[in-house]
Design a protein around this motif. Structure first.
Motif, PDB file in Angstrom:
ATOM      1  N   UNK A  52       0.845  -1.193   0.000  1.00 11.82           N
ATOM      2  CA  UNK A  52       0.000   0.000   0.000  1.00 11.82           C
ATOM      3  C   UNK A  52       0.881   1.244   0.000  1.00 11.82           C
ATOM      4  N   UNK A  53       0.464   2.254  -0.788  1.00 15.49           N
ATOM      5  CA  UNK A  53       1.163   3.539  -0.787  1.00 15.49           C
ATOM      6  C   UNK A  53       0.189   4.627  -0.346  1.00 15.49           C
ATOM      7  N   UNK A  54       0.718   5.649   0.291  1.00 18.51           N
ATOM      8  CA  UNK A  54      -0.092   6.753   0.793  1.00 18.51           C
ATOM      9  C   UNK A  54      -0.431   7.762  -0.297  1.00 18.51           C
ATOM     10  N   UNK A  55      -1.047   8.847   0.109  1.00 17.39           N
ATOM     11  CA  UNK A  55      -1.462   9.894  -0.820  1.00 17.39           C
ATOM     12  C   UNK A  55      -0.262  10.563  -1.478  1.00 17.39           C
ATOM     13  N   UNK A  56      -0.478  11.037  -2.710  1.00 20.50           N
ATOM     14  CA  UNK A  56       0.546  11.772  -3.430  1.00 20.50           C
ATOM     15  C   UNK A  56       1.343  10.914  -4.393  1.00 20.50           C
ATOM     16  N   UNK A  57       2.271  11.539  -5.123  1.00 21.34           N
ATOM     17  CA  UNK A  57       3.094  10.805  -6.082  1.00 21.34           C
ATOM     18  C   UNK A  57       4.193  10.001  -5.386  1.00 21.34           C
TER      19      UNK A  57
END
Length: 101
Positions: A52-57
């Motif tokens: 999982x990756x968080x918000x943003x690029x």
């Protein structure tokens, strides 16, 4: 060899990977924004990796590093079937090849 993909989160990254190389010396690593998360080496079977990756690029980086001293197996690594699913997007399920669900 380096492979880079930019995704915009939040979401989930998934891919299959394997190595066919000298164990512990020739490595395939996966990093997000320059932070190493996992490394494989040796003669591995295909493995599925989910993160999982968080918000943003975010910069996703796979790097295969080969030393010059010993050659084992195929001396290579593979990344296949990469996917990125943005958070909140439901998965698409197709029953047949014409797009009908």
């Amino acid at each position: 060899s380096v492979l880079v993909k930019v995704v915009t989160g939040p979401g989930t990254v998934g891919f299959w990977w394997r190595a066919s190389s000298e164990p512990n010396y020739d490595t395939l690593s996966f990093a997000v924004d320059g932070i190493p998360l996992s490394v494989i080496s040796g003669d591995t079977d295909w493995q599925y990796y989910l993160h999982a990756v968080g918000a943003g690029p975010h910069d996703l980086t796979w790097a295969f590093v080969k030393d010059a001293s010993v050659s084992n197996y195929m001396d290579t690594a593979f990344v296949d079937q990469f996917s990125f699913t943005p958070e909140g997007d439901p998965p698409l399920i197709f029953v047949n090849g014409d797009g009908d669900t």
